[in-house]
Design a protein around this motif. Structure first.
Motif: not given
Length: 124
Positions: A73-83, A108-124
């Motif tokens: 699952l992707h969580l889009v962030v403005a700045d992955v270096g800050r998030a 990262f993973q939640d306590p059950d192992g579901n995986t997540w990704t912080l994503q920073q798109l180009p130019g965002k």
């Protein structure tokens, strides 16, 4: 035709543990925690700034999946270096930042192992 994704089921073994993780560590907002029947519980959480929520549930056969089976699952962030360091500071174990052709990711993973990704798109 508009198609709006509004709710993603996240399979977990312990709803209270997952709820605490997503609220206190990741920063999601609790929309509701209801028990419409004695054997059914539905917890809906929304990432800040998102129009899509997640649901943690028990007793709903239509949402049954093995705990920890959700991937990427992707969580889009403005700045992955800050998030990323903000989440690390809240106790979320994070992987390093990867550059995938100008798209930056940190997982990262939640306590059950579901995986997540912080994503920073180009130019965002």
């Amino acid at each position: 035709m508009d198609l709006k994704l509004k709710l993603v089921p996240v399979p977990v073994t312990d709803i209270d543990r997952a709820k605490t993780f997503y609220i206190e560590q990741v920063g999601f907002v609790l929309d509701h925690d209801v028990r419409p029947r004695p054997t059914v519980r539905v917890v809906q959480l929304t990432p800040p700034g998102s129009a899509c929520s997640i649901v943690l549930s028990q007793g709903l056969a239509g949402l049954a999946m093995p705990a920890g089976s959700l991937r990427g699952l992707h969580l889009v962030v403005a700045d992955v270096g800050r998030a990323r360091p903000e989440l690390v500071g809240r106790g979320v174990p994070m992987g390093g930042i990867q550059d995938l052709g100008g798209i930056l990711h940190a997982g990262f993973q939640d306590p059950d192992g579901n995986t997540w990704t912080l994503q920073q798109l180009p130019g965002k």
